[in-house]
Write a protein that holds these residues in place. Structure first.
Motif, PDB file in Angstrom:
ATOM      1  N   THR A   1      49.250  -8.993  59.312  1.00  0.00           N
ATOM      2  CA  THR A   1      48.263  -7.743  58.799  1.00  0.00           C
ATOM      3  C   THR A   1      46.888  -8.863  58.755  1.00  0.00           C
ATOM      4  OG1 THR A   1      49.833  -7.208  57.449  1.00  0.00           O
ATOM      5  CG2 THR A   1      47.663  -7.026  56.501  1.00  0.00           C
ATOM      6  N   THR A   2      47.208 -10.549  58.356  1.00  0.00           N
ATOM      7  CA  THR A   2      45.530 -11.236  58.030  1.00  0.00           C
ATOM      8  C   THR A   2      45.631 -11.411  59.658  1.00  0.00           C
ATOM      9  OG1 THR A   2      47.052 -12.380  56.645  1.00  0.00           O
ATOM     10  CG2 THR A   2      45.418 -13.255  57.818  1.00  0.00           C
ATOM     11  N   ARG A   3      45.926 -11.669  60.487  1.00  0.00           N
ATOM     12  CA  ARG A   3      45.665 -11.817  62.283  1.00  0.00           C
ATOM     13  C   ARG A   3      45.169  -9.971  62.488  1.00  0.00           C
ATOM     14  NH1 ARG A   3      49.777 -14.216  65.675  1.00  0.00           N
ATOM     15  NH2 ARG A   3      48.305 -13.802  67.259  1.00  0.00           N
ATOM     16  N   ARG A   4      45.651  -9.492  62.376  1.00  0.00           N
ATOM     17  CA  ARG A   4      45.567  -8.173  63.078  1.00  0.00           C
ATOM     18  C   ARG A   4      44.628  -7.126  62.873  1.00  0.00           C
ATOM     19  NH1 ARG A   4      45.551  -9.983  66.881  1.00  0.00           N
ATOM     20  NH2 ARG A   4      47.428 -10.665  68.695  1.00  0.00           N
ATOM     21  N   VAL A   5      44.420  -7.177  61.046  1.00  0.00           N
ATOM     22  CA  VAL A   5      43.957  -6.314  60.341  1.00  0.00           C
ATOM     23  C   VAL A   5      42.608  -7.177  59.850  1.00  0.00           C
ATOM     24  CG1 VAL A   5      43.836  -5.084  58.265  1.00  0.00           C
ATOM     25  CG2 VAL A   5      46.112  -4.630  60.108  1.00  0.00           C
ATOM     26  N   LEU A   6      42.776  -7.754  58.867  1.00  0.00           N
ATOM     27  CA  LEU A   6      41.839  -8.180  57.981  1.00  0.00           C
ATOM     28  C   LEU A   6      41.039  -9.400  58.249  1.00  0.00           C
ATOM     29  CD1 LEU A   6      44.334 -10.086  54.692  1.00  0.00           C
ATOM     30  CD2 LEU A   6      43.516  -7.671  55.340  1.00  0.00           C
ATOM     31  N   LEU A   7      41.367 -10.256  59.613  1.00  0.00           N
ATOM     32  CA  LEU A   7      40.266 -11.106  60.215  1.00  0.00           C
ATOM     33  C   LEU A   7      39.674 -10.175  60.627  1.00  0.00           C
ATOM     34  CD1 LEU A   7      42.173 -14.426  60.581  1.00  0.00           C
ATOM     35  CD2 LEU A   7      39.588 -13.977  59.039  1.00  0.00           C
ATOM     36  N   PRO A   8      40.008  -9.652  61.778  1.00  0.00           N
ATOM     37  CA  PRO A   8      39.170  -8.615  62.717  1.00  0.00           C
ATOM     38  C   PRO A   8      38.268  -7.879  61.592  1.00  0.00           C
ATOM     39  CG  PRO A   8      41.162  -8.279  63.507  1.00  0.00           C
ATOM     40  CD  PRO A   8      41.771  -9.461  61.990  1.00  0.00           C
ATOM     41  N   ALA A   9      38.122  -7.135  60.323  1.00  0.00           N
ATOM     42  CA  ALA A   9      37.918  -6.521  59.386  1.00  0.00           C
ATOM     43  C   ALA A   9      36.803  -7.423  58.905  1.00  0.00           C
ATOM     44  CB  ALA A   9      38.979  -5.759  58.733  1.00  0.00           C
ATOM     45  N   ALA A  10      36.890  -8.386  59.113  1.00  0.00           N
ATOM     46  CA  ALA A  10      36.030  -9.024  58.564  1.00  0.00           C
ATOM     47  C   ALA A  10      35.446 -10.584  59.879  1.00  0.00           C
ATOM     48  CB  ALA A  10      36.960 -10.582  57.510  1.00  0.00           C
ATOM     49  N   ARG A  11      35.028  -9.765  60.211  1.00  0.00           N
ATOM     50  CA  ARG A  11      34.382 -10.304  61.591  1.00  0.00           C
ATOM     51  C   ARG A  11      33.114 -10.038  61.251  1.00  0.00           C
ATOM     52  NH1 ARG A  11      36.122  -7.379  66.616  1.00  0.00           N
ATOM     53  NH2 ARG A  11      37.915  -8.200  66.531  1.00  0.00           N
ATOM     54  N   PRO A  12      32.520  -9.680  60.510  1.00  0.00           N
ATOM     55  CA  PRO A  12      31.316  -9.390  60.612  1.00  0.00           C
ATOM     56  C   PRO A  12      30.329 -11.132  59.619  1.00  0.00           C
ATOM     57  CG  PRO A  12      31.975  -7.374  60.876  1.00  0.00           C
ATOM     58  CD  PRO A  12      32.982  -8.361  60.366  1.00  0.00           C
ATOM     59  N   ASN A  13      31.928 -10.797  59.041  1.00  0.00           N
ATOM     60  CA  ASN A  13      31.322 -12.083  57.713  1.00  0.00           C
ATOM     61  C   ASN A  13      31.235 -13.059  58.580  1.00  0.00           C
ATOM     62  OD1 ASN A  13      32.815  -9.850  56.257  1.00  0.00           O
ATOM     63  ND2 ASN A  13      31.421 -10.710  54.885  1.00  0.00           N
ATOM     64  N   VAL A  14      32.791 -13.110  59.570  1.00  0.00           N
ATOM     65  CA  VAL A  14      32.615 -14.737  60.244  1.00  0.00           C
ATOM     66  C   VAL A  14      31.305 -14.980  60.856  1.00  0.00           C
ATOM     67  CG1 VAL A  14      33.984 -15.638  61.943  1.00  0.00           C
ATOM     68  CG2 VAL A  14      35.722 -14.287  60.024  1.00  0.00           C
ATOM     69  N   ILE A  15      30.937 -13.925  61.661  1.00  0.00           N
ATOM     70  CA  ILE A  15      29.818 -14.456  62.209  1.00  0.00           C
ATOM     71  C   ILE A  15      28.743 -15.112  61.293  1.00  0.00           C
ATOM     72  CG2 ILE A  15      28.103 -13.111  63.343  1.00  0.00           C
ATOM     73  CD1 ILE A  15      30.150 -11.275  64.619  1.00  0.00           C
ATOM     74  N   THR A  16      28.336 -14.079  60.024  1.00  0.00           N
ATOM     75  CA  THR A  16      27.931 -14.857  59.553  1.00  0.00           C
ATOM     76  C   THR A  16      27.372 -15.367  58.890  1.00  0.00           C
ATOM     77  OG1 THR A  16      27.352 -12.340  58.909  1.00  0.00           O
ATOM     78  CG2 THR A  16      26.731 -14.102  57.170  1.00  0.00           C
ATOM     79  N   GLY A  17      28.958 -16.254  58.525  1.00  0.00           N
ATOM     80  CA  GLY A  17      29.437 -17.746  58.008  1.00  0.00           C
ATOM     81  C   GLY A  17      29.110 -18.571  59.178  1.00  0.00           C
ATOM     82  N   ALA A  18      29.454 -18.474  60.340  1.00  0.00           N
ATOM     83  CA  ALA A  18      29.016 -19.301  61.042  1.00  0.00           C
ATOM     84  C   ALA A  18      27.860 -19.698  61.757  1.00  0.00           C
ATOM     85  CB  ALA A  18      30.187 -18.810  62.422  1.00  0.00           C
ATOM     86  N   MET A  19      26.921 -18.574  61.539  1.00  0.00           N
ATOM     87  CA  MET A  19      25.568 -18.650  62.356  1.00  0.00           C
ATOM     88  C   MET A  19      24.952 -19.309  60.740  1.00  0.00           C
ATOM     89  SD  MET A  19      24.901 -17.488  65.034  1.00  0.00           S
ATOM     90  CE  MET A  19      26.933 -17.561  65.940  1.00  0.00           C
ATOM     91  N   LEU A  20      25.227 -18.620  59.625  1.00  0.00           N
ATOM     92  CA  LEU A  20      24.142 -20.010  58.869  1.00  0.00           C
ATOM     93  C   LEU A  20      24.585 -21.144  57.888  1.00  0.00           C
ATOM     94  CD1 LEU A  20      25.054 -17.227  55.515  1.00  0.00           C
ATOM     95  CD2 LEU A  20      22.334 -17.569  57.002  1.00  0.00           C
ATOM     96  N   GLY A  21      26.079 -21.405  59.252  1.00  0.00           N
ATOM     97  CA  GLY A  21      27.035 -22.962  59.316  1.00  0.00           C
ATOM     98  C   GLY A  21      26.225 -23.919  60.126  1.00  0.00           C
ATOM     99  N   VAL A  22      25.811 -22.828  61.597  1.00  0.00           N
ATOM    100  CA  VAL A  22      25.129 -23.669  62.624  1.00  0.00           C
ATOM    101  C   VAL A  22      23.666 -23.566  62.240  1.00  0.00           C
ATOM    102  CG1 VAL A  22      23.522 -23.470  65.075  1.00  0.00           C
ATOM    103  CG2 VAL A  22      26.370 -22.735  64.539  1.00  0.00           C
ATOM    104  N   GLY A  23      22.660 -22.663  61.397  1.00  0.00           N
ATOM    105  CA  GLY A  23      21.384 -22.685  60.869  1.00  0.00           C
ATOM    106  C   GLY A  23      21.251 -23.519  60.132  1.00  0.00           C
ATOM    107  N   ARG A  24      22.466 -24.809  59.343  1.00  0.00           N
ATOM    108  CA  ARG A  24      22.811 -25.709  58.282  1.00  0.00           C
ATOM    109  C   ARG A  24      22.833 -26.964  58.897  1.00  0.00           C
ATOM    110  NH1 ARG A  24      23.935 -26.151  52.768  1.00  0.00           N
ATOM    111  NH2 ARG A  24      24.081 -28.037  53.085  1.00  0.00           N
ATOM    112  N   ILE A  25      23.476 -26.944  60.090  1.00  0.00           N
ATOM    113  CA  ILE A  25      24.381 -27.430  60.732  1.00  0.00           C
ATOM    114  C   ILE A  25      23.012 -28.650  61.937  1.00  0.00           C
ATOM    115  CG2 ILE A  25      25.890 -28.467  63.118  1.00  0.00           C
ATOM    116  CD1 ILE A  25      27.560 -27.203  61.587  1.00  0.00           C
ATOM    117  N   ILE A  26      22.386 -27.311  62.179  1.00  0.00           N
ATOM    118  CA  ILE A  26      20.932 -28.315  63.158  1.00  0.00           C
ATOM    119  C   ILE A  26      19.713 -28.630  62.601  1.00  0.00           C
ATOM    120  CG2 ILE A  26      21.711 -26.559  64.983  1.00  0.00           C
ATOM    121  CD1 ILE A  26      19.564 -24.430  64.681  1.00  0.00           C
ATOM    122  N   GLY A  27      20.326 -28.134  61.187  1.00  0.00           N
ATOM    123  CA  GLY A  27      18.480 -28.409  60.574  1.00  0.00           C
ATOM    124  C   GLY A  27      19.108 -29.305  59.555  1.00  0.00           C
TER     125      GLY A  27
END
Lengths: 312, 315
Positions: free
Chosen positions: B207-233
């Motif tokens: 369930t986590t792999r096939r349903v929950l994480l795909p459903a949270a994908r926008p948040n994964v992207i957001t987290g990753a992008m904000l994280g990259v922003g912090r890292i490069i800054g």
């Protein structure tokens, strides 16, 4: 108190024009293993479980699928279901009615052991599926045989196709691939009466469908596992009247293949779809009987009051 | 007194006009502050855009920095740009899987309870930790002989600074953002969606792999992008743990490069600022412009992911 006339209803027509198998006719008469073949062997052509399951004539017999025996379920100190016994039969729709908090959803969820997810749940009593105690079964296997549709349409965030294919695949795997699953997925969608509408859009995200279509997709998903019992927890409460009608028609059609249990708040709906009705109040099964009995000539005072709208 | 008469007595006023004076003053104050904040942000960005475009030459993006005394001698900032990209990629390669794992554990399991609470506060502390402290700790850590293989060694002394060391510490900067966002996304999924998956016989992991994480994908992207922003800054970790050299160390092979010291945009800007040791402000402005553009692009991705998330929701 006058009972308001509910809308006309499609009903199984037996010999007397009434419901087919009366409560007493197929009640667990000491033969509590839930195997309907033994029960009906005298009067009726006995169906074979392995081959003829899908060919059962709903108008001539109903097969015992599940038996709930003196089931009590508690959430911590709170008792939600108290000492409930009832049979669940294929070929019939069983509706559980009752006011909010009367334990009907808990009863439904204990049929596929979904209650176990909630912490602090305890139970006593026995539920059998085709004669086998469900407590001894693997929950994942049980839940494939007793699938469930929820109040809110909840398709998974993937394509229409993958929503159904998800059920057919092994746990977390992506195999088998799409091509091999085309047919079973289409069959499931067809059984849920959705195939025509989504034909050609199978790759579209399921969450873009309308509410009624989403709910039918959820039914297709539940049917894809080829279950013996289908549990419906107020499947229409979030839907408009038209979608509700489509789904009710579907439920009546489905009872030939699977035992259908529906929990509903909507008395008219229970009247329209159910062959048997269980009225629950404060965790107890107050009365169980066929539709006309419960709605027309209930034995218990509480039932009479509830179905006439005196409370709840 | 029925509702009808009440409505007739007081015909619904235009919204706003019936507000009390104190409310209106408060609203005006809030408006003014909001506008001021926007104006400030826009001013900073526009200033750097103008200055940056003014000094930025396309050639700067492909030439390495050189030591020199005036703007025409000092080259561009290819190495810092590449360094920033390498750091972002390596740090997220660590932070993203770890962060998703922690978020799943916190949101879906949360047991043992005490440990989960400790992990939660640790993540919060990490989010608030000054990166210079992380840098200092990282230097101590990566100078130990045990981790000597991740950086260069001279005369038996482990130097410490390297791309590996900087990425490891920068991943800690990005980690809290990944964890919080993914966790938020998972918790926003209604419980009946999980149950729907269990109800067709799926396990929790499936369930986590096939349903929950795909459903949270926008948040994964957001987290990753904000994280990259912090890292490069981040500057402190780059200065201390990457060596802050002019270009990459002339080591052999990609692995050698990662084990060597290097440079990134932030430290390049720091060195070229009027107070820095290189003091080439025009280069600093140009590099700052590039950095700001990257961060703005990341924010755009975050915004798009958020919109997608709002569109695809359960009722």
């Amino acid at each position: 108190m006058e009972l308001r006339k509910p809308p006309p209803v499609r009903r199984l027509t037996g010999k007397e024009g009434g419901p087919v198998a009366g409560w007493s006719a197929t009640a667990p008469n000491g033969n509590g293993n839930g195997n309907g073949t033994a029960n009906g062997a005298g009067q009726l052509a006995p169906p074979s479980f392995t081959t003829a399951r899908r060919l059962v004539e709903p108008s001539t017999l109903a097969i015992d699928r599940m038996h709930v025996e003196q089931l009590s379920v508690s959430y911590g100190p709170k008792r939600a279901v108290a000492d409930v016994s009832l049979p669940i039969r294929q070929g019939e729709v069983l509706a559980l009615i009752g006011p909010s908090g009367c334990g009907k959803t808990t009863l439904l969820r204990s049929l596929n052991r979904l209650t176990e997810i909630t912490k602090g749940t305890s139970y006593s009593g026995r539920i059998t599926l085709d004669g086998l105690d469900i407590a001894s079964m693997e929950p994942t296997e049980l839940r494939r045989r007793v699938t469930m549709v929820f109040q809110q349409p909840n398709p998974f965030p993937m394509s229409v196709f993958d929503n159904v294919a998800y059920v057919l695949r092994e746990q977390g795997r992506r195999r088998p691939r799409k091509r091999e699953l085309q047919q079973p997925v289409r069959d499931a969608l067809a059984r849920a009466g959705l195939l025509e509408e989504v034909e050609g859009n199978l790759d579209h995200p399921a969450l873009r469908l309308s509410g009624g279509q989403q709910q039918r997709l959820c039914i297709a998903r539940a049917l894809a596992a080829n279950p013996e019992v289908l549990l419906l927890d107020e499947p229409c409460s979030a839907l408009d009247p038209q979608s509700t009608k489509v789904i009710e028609d579907l439920i009546v059609k489905l009872r030939e293949d699977v035992a259908v249990v529906i929990v509903t708040h909507n008395l008219q709906q229970a009247y329209r779809v159910a062959d048997y009705v269980g009225f629950m109040y404060l965790g107890e099964l107050v009365e169980y009987g066929n539709g006309p009995t419960i709605f027309g000539s209930a034995r218990e005072q509480r039932t009479k009051e509830y179905v006439s709208g005196a409370f709840g | 007194m029925s509702a009808a008469t009440a409505v007739a007595a007081a015909p619904s006023p235009k919204p706003g006009s019936a507000w009390r004076l104190s409310d209106r003053i408060g609203l005006a104050f809030a408006w003014a502050l909001g506008l001021l904040f926007c104006a400030l942000t826009v001013a900073i960005i526009v200033y750097f855009l103008i200055e940056g475009i003014h000094y930025l030459r396309p050639s700067m993006l492909v030439t390495n920095p050189k030591a020199g005394f005036n703007q025409s001698q000092t080259g561009g900032f290819f190495a810092p740009l590449a360094g920033t990209a390498i750091l972002a990629a390596m740090s997220m390669a660590i932070a993203l899987p770890t962060g998703i794992g922690i978020a799943v554990w916190l949101s879906e399991y949360g047991r043992p309870y005490a440990l989960a609470r400790v992990a939660e506060s640790t993540i919060e502390m990490l989010a608030g930790a000054p990166s210079i402290v992380l840098a200092l700790f990282g230097l101590l850590l990566f100078q130990t002989p045990l981790l000597g293989f991740l950086s260069q060694t001279t005369n038996g002394v482990v130097l410490g600074p390297s791309f590996f060391a900087a990425s490891a510490m920068l991943s800690l900067v990005g980690l809290p953002l990944v964890v919080t966002n993914v966790r938020e996304g998972l918790q926003a999924i209604p419980s009946h969606v999980r149950e729907a998956s269990y109800a067709v016989g799926k396990t929790k992991i499936a369930t986590t792999r096939r349903v929950l994480l795909p459903a949270a994908r926008p948040n994964v992207i957001t987290g990753a992008m904000l994280g990259v922003g912090r890292i490069i800054g981040d500057t402190a970790i780059v200065l201390i743990l990457l060596g802050d050299t002019l270009t990459f160390s002339p080591s052999s092979g990609f692995l050698g490069l990662l084990r060597g010291e290097g440079t990134a945009l932030t430290s390049f800007i720091y060195d070229n600022a009027p107070s820095g040791e290189l003091n080439q402000p025009q280069k600093a402005y140009a590099a700052a412009f590039v950095l700001i553009v990257i961060v703005l692009l990341l924010n755009l991705v975050v915004e798009l992911a958020g919109r997608r998330a709002r569109r695809m929701r359960w009722s």
